[in-house]
Scaffold this motif. Structure first.
Motif, PDB file in Angstrom:
ATOM      1  N   PRO A  83      18.666  69.619  22.837  1.00  0.00           N
ATOM      2  CA  PRO A  83      20.096  69.913  23.388  1.00  0.00           C
ATOM      3  C   PRO A  83      20.995  70.238  22.355  1.00  0.00           C
ATOM      4  CG  PRO A  83      19.425  67.745  24.189  1.00  0.00           C
ATOM      5  CD  PRO A  83      18.679  68.305  23.153  1.00  0.00           C
ATOM      6  N   CYS A  84      20.965  69.864  21.073  1.00  0.00           N
ATOM      7  CA  CYS A  84      21.872  70.405  20.121  1.00  0.00           C
ATOM      8  C   CYS A  84      21.290  71.742  19.703  1.00  0.00           C
ATOM      9  CB  CYS A  84      21.851  69.500  18.778  1.00  0.00           C
ATOM     10  SG  CYS A  84      22.674  70.049  17.408  1.00  0.00           S
ATOM     11  N   MET A  85      19.975  71.999  19.377  1.00  0.00           N
ATOM     12  CA  MET A  85      19.700  73.440  18.989  1.00  0.00           C
ATOM     13  C   MET A  85      19.860  74.219  19.917  1.00  0.00           C
ATOM     14  SD  MET A  85      18.722  73.006  15.824  1.00  0.00           S
ATOM     15  CE  MET A  85      18.061  74.682  15.776  1.00  0.00           C
ATOM     16  N   TYR A  86      19.617  73.975  21.296  1.00  0.00           N
ATOM     17  CA  TYR A  86      19.946  74.906  22.323  1.00  0.00           C
ATOM     18  C   TYR A  86      21.388  75.392  22.447  1.00  0.00           C
ATOM     19  CZ  TYR A  86      19.853  76.864  27.202  1.00  0.00           C
ATOM     20  OH  TYR A  86      20.020  77.781  28.078  1.00  0.00           O
ATOM     21  N   PHE A  87      22.416  74.444  22.195  1.00  0.00           N
ATOM     22  CA  PHE A  87      23.723  74.725  22.189  1.00  0.00           C
ATOM     23  C   PHE A  87      24.077  75.480  21.026  1.00  0.00           C
ATOM     24  CE2 PHE A  87      27.861  73.542  19.861  1.00  0.00           C
ATOM     25  CZ  PHE A  87      28.590  73.934  20.985  1.00  0.00           C
ATOM     26  N   PHE A  88      23.598  75.268  19.752  1.00  0.00           N
ATOM     27  CA  PHE A  88      23.675  76.454  18.674  1.00  0.00           C
ATOM     28  C   PHE A  88      23.199  77.742  19.162  1.00  0.00           C
ATOM     29  CE2 PHE A  88      24.624  72.433  16.243  1.00  0.00           C
ATOM     30  CZ  PHE A  88      25.746  72.853  15.677  1.00  0.00           C
ATOM     31  N   TYR A  89      21.933  77.710  19.669  1.00  0.00           N
ATOM     32  CA  TYR A  89      21.329  79.010  20.058  1.00  0.00           C
ATOM     33  C   TYR A  89      22.306  79.856  20.854  1.00  0.00           C
ATOM     34  CZ  TYR A  89      18.241  82.179  22.335  1.00  0.00           C
ATOM     35  OH  TYR A  89      17.451  83.369  22.894  1.00  0.00           O
ATOM     36  N   ILE A  90      22.719  79.253  21.894  1.00  0.00           N
ATOM     37  CA  ILE A  90      23.681  79.781  23.096  1.00  0.00           C
ATOM     38  C   ILE A  90      25.149  80.078  22.370  1.00  0.00           C
ATOM     39  CG2 ILE A  90      24.934  79.534  25.109  1.00  0.00           C
ATOM     40  CD1 ILE A  90      21.916  79.956  25.276  1.00  0.00           C
ATOM     41  N   VAL A  91      25.627  79.386  21.441  1.00  0.00           N
ATOM     42  CA  VAL A  91      26.891  79.804  20.722  1.00  0.00           C
ATOM     43  C   VAL A  91      26.659  80.899  19.922  1.00  0.00           C
ATOM     44  CG1 VAL A  91      28.628  78.874  18.777  1.00  0.00           C
ATOM     45  CG2 VAL A  91      27.933  77.298  20.978  1.00  0.00           C
ATOM     46  N   SER A  92      25.402  80.982  19.112  1.00  0.00           N
ATOM     47  CA  SER A  92      25.322  81.895  18.084  1.00  0.00           C
ATOM     48  C   SER A  92      25.362  83.470  18.996  1.00  0.00           C
ATOM     49  CB  SER A  92      23.925  81.848  17.216  1.00  0.00           C
ATOM     50  OG  SER A  92      22.827  81.399  18.123  1.00  0.00           O
ATOM     51  N   MET A  93      24.441  83.346  20.135  1.00  0.00           N
ATOM     52  CA  MET A  93      24.252  84.387  20.950  1.00  0.00           C
ATOM     53  C   MET A  93      25.920  84.993  21.393  1.00  0.00           C
ATOM     54  SD  MET A  93      20.535  84.962  22.451  1.00  0.00           S
ATOM     55  CE  MET A  93      20.688  83.462  23.690  1.00  0.00           C
ATOM     56  N   ILE A 157      26.779  76.050  28.299  1.00  0.00           N
ATOM     57  CA  ILE A 157      27.270  76.606  29.620  1.00  0.00           C
ATOM     58  C   ILE A 157      28.809  77.050  29.650  1.00  0.00           C
ATOM     59  CG2 ILE A 157      27.882  76.740  32.101  1.00  0.00           C
ATOM     60  CD1 ILE A 157      25.299  74.866  32.362  1.00  0.00           C
ATOM     61  N   VAL A 158      29.712  76.370  29.108  1.00  0.00           N
ATOM     62  CA  VAL A 158      30.991  76.776  28.885  1.00  0.00           C
ATOM     63  C   VAL A 158      31.076  78.133  27.663  1.00  0.00           C
ATOM     64  CG1 VAL A 158      33.083  75.951  27.985  1.00  0.00           C
ATOM     65  CG2 VAL A 158      31.984  74.428  29.412  1.00  0.00           C
ATOM     66  N   GLN A 159      30.324  77.908  26.556  1.00  0.00           N
ATOM     67  CA  GLN A 159      30.277  78.900  25.806  1.00  0.00           C
ATOM     68  C   GLN A 159      29.825  80.337  26.243  1.00  0.00           C
ATOM     69  OE1 GLN A 159      31.428  79.089  22.831  1.00  0.00           O
ATOM     70  NE2 GLN A 159      32.096  76.814  22.667  1.00  0.00           N
ATOM     71  N   ALA A 160      28.739  79.911  27.184  1.00  0.00           N
ATOM     72  CA  ALA A 160      27.922  81.061  27.628  1.00  0.00           C
ATOM     73  C   ALA A 160      29.060  82.009  28.642  1.00  0.00           C
ATOM     74  CB  ALA A 160      26.679  80.731  28.532  1.00  0.00           C
ATOM     75  N   LYS A 163      35.548  83.604  27.774  1.00  0.00           N
ATOM     76  CA  LYS A 163      36.081  85.075  27.758  1.00  0.00           C
ATOM     77  C   LYS A 163      35.513  85.682  26.586  1.00  0.00           C
ATOM     78  CE  LYS A 163      40.087  84.086  30.427  1.00  0.00           C
ATOM     79  NZ  LYS A 163      41.508  84.370  30.591  1.00  0.00           N
ATOM     80  N   GLU A 164      35.209  85.002  25.684  1.00  0.00           N
ATOM     81  CA  GLU A 164      34.684  85.582  24.270  1.00  0.00           C
ATOM     82  C   GLU A 164      33.210  85.791  24.432  1.00  0.00           C
ATOM     83  OE1 GLU A 164      35.643  82.614  21.360  1.00  0.00           O
ATOM     84  OE2 GLU A 164      37.850  82.937  21.474  1.00  0.00           O
ATOM     85  N   SER A 165      32.548  85.298  25.193  1.00  0.00           N
ATOM     86  CA  SER A 165      31.016  85.654  25.383  1.00  0.00           C
ATOM     87  C   SER A 165      30.700  87.152  25.442  1.00  0.00           C
ATOM     88  CB  SER A 165      30.637  84.746  26.617  1.00  0.00           C
ATOM     89  OG  SER A 165      29.137  84.848  26.641  1.00  0.00           O
ATOM     90  N   VAL A 166      29.554  87.616  24.802  1.00  0.00           N
ATOM     91  CA  VAL A 166      29.078  88.866  24.991  1.00  0.00           C
ATOM     92  C   VAL A 166      27.812  88.876  25.592  1.00  0.00           C
ATOM     93  CG1 VAL A 166      30.305  89.631  22.911  1.00  0.00           C
ATOM     94  CG2 VAL A 166      27.997  88.489  22.431  1.00  0.00           C
TER      95      VAL A 166
END
Length: 331
Positions: A83-93, A157-160, A163-166
């Motif tokens: 879950p931690c690595m998945y979160f960082f993956y989504i945030v970095s994208m 999910i919140v990061q994805a 408003k800042e999400s691309v």
């Protein structure tokens, strides 16, 4: 137990194929791509250690308490890094992060707490306990791991969707889908511990993410590499054509001189005139030979067949003085 073996072996093979394919094709110049590669490796490690700790150790080494504790701790380590690595993956994208930031270390605090609890469980039995008679039993602090898992998936999910999400829409949909799949696997394993599917669900999630999200990127990268290779080949061909054109001109000049002087010498009756023509022919021939030698040397350099010879040259005083004057005049 036979079903678990087959299920885990198949999941491990799928992840190994995905990892090999990804690292052979992907350009790892972006942080999100590197994190996704690490994410796949952690999923594979989770799948393998789950199989070893839950299937192999419990079946063949049930009396070795310390080994079963260690196997379960290793399995929990990789399970709860997913879950931690998945979160960082989504945030970095989602935020198009180029490099690791200090803020990421604060995001990793729940994962650090999880790992500390996992690797001290042998002394505390806070998360799980093991005995030969009763096998594995859940500890009183097991909900902490569940809360951390929910936190990372919810934060992803919140990061994805921020408003800042691309991220494009399909990335957001896959984010929700992966979270639901992981929750379903975790809930299934909680209700029936004999059905160990967390690692396998990660394999399925990686497969779908590879097919829906990464393949388009990898195809574009492969096409880009092919275009670059074709352009390099065309540039090399143009360079060779230019080289041949220049060499043709350089060879034609002394050849014309040789033929012209030969014709003049042949038609002339004066001995002095013939001698001059012969001298011109010799000079042009030497110049032509030098050009041919240069071409052959270039060919040897391209084929890595050039040989360097050591030779001792003793400079006289006049040569040294001339060299010093050239050196001083360059400043």
């Amino acid at each position: 137990m036979k079903w678990n073996y087959d299920f885990y072996i198949a999941s491990s093979v799928v992840l190994i194929v995905l990892i090999i394919y990804y690292y052979r094709v992907a350009e790892l110049n972006k942080l999100s791509r590197r994190i996704y590669g690490y994410f796949q490796i952690i999923c594979l490690a989770s799948c393998v250690t789950d199989m070893l700790s839950t299937v192999v150790l419990r079946k063949y080494f049930p009396d070795m308490t310390g080994l079963n504790y260690f196997g379960q701790m290793v399995g929990y380590t990789f399970q709860h890094l997913i879950p931690c690595m998945y979160f960082f993956y989504i945030v970095s994208m989602a935020r198009d992060i180029k490099t690791i930031r200090k803020k990421m270390f604060f995001w990793a605090i729940p994962a650090i707490i999880e790992q500390a609890m996992i690797w001290t469980d042998y002394f505390t039995d806070a998360l799980f306990s093991y005995s030969v008679s009763e096998g594995y039993q859940r500890g009183p602090f097991m909900p902490v791991l569940i809360v951390c898992t929910v936190y990372y998936f919810a934060a992803a999910i919140v990061q994805a969707f921020s408003k800042e999400s691309v991220l494009e829409r399909r990335y957001k949909l896959v984010t929700i889908w992966f979270m639901l799949l992981s929750f379903a696997a975790m809930l299934t394993q909680m209700l029936n511990p004999e059905i160990v599917v967390i690692g396998a669900s990660s394999a399925l999630g990686c497969l779908i993410m590879q097919m829906t999200l990464q393949n388009n990127i990898l195809i574009r990268q492969a096409n880009h590499k092919e275009i670059e290779a074709r352009q390099a080949a065309e540039e090399a061909n143009r360079a060779k054509s230019t080289f041949l054109a220049n060499m043709s001109h350089e060879i034609r000049t002394p050849m014309n001189a040789i033929l012209g002087m030969a014709a003049i010498g042949q038609s002339s009756t004066e001995i002095k005139k013939k001698d001059e023509c012969i001298d011109q022919i010799i000079d042009s021939g030497n110049f032509l030979l030098q050009i041919i030698n240069d071409i052959l040397d270039m060919n040897k350099i391209e084929q890595n067949k050039i040989e360097l010879k050591e030779d001792s040259n003793i400079l006289n005083d006049a040569d040294l003085n001339a060299a010093f004057k050239i050196f001083e005049s360059s400043f």
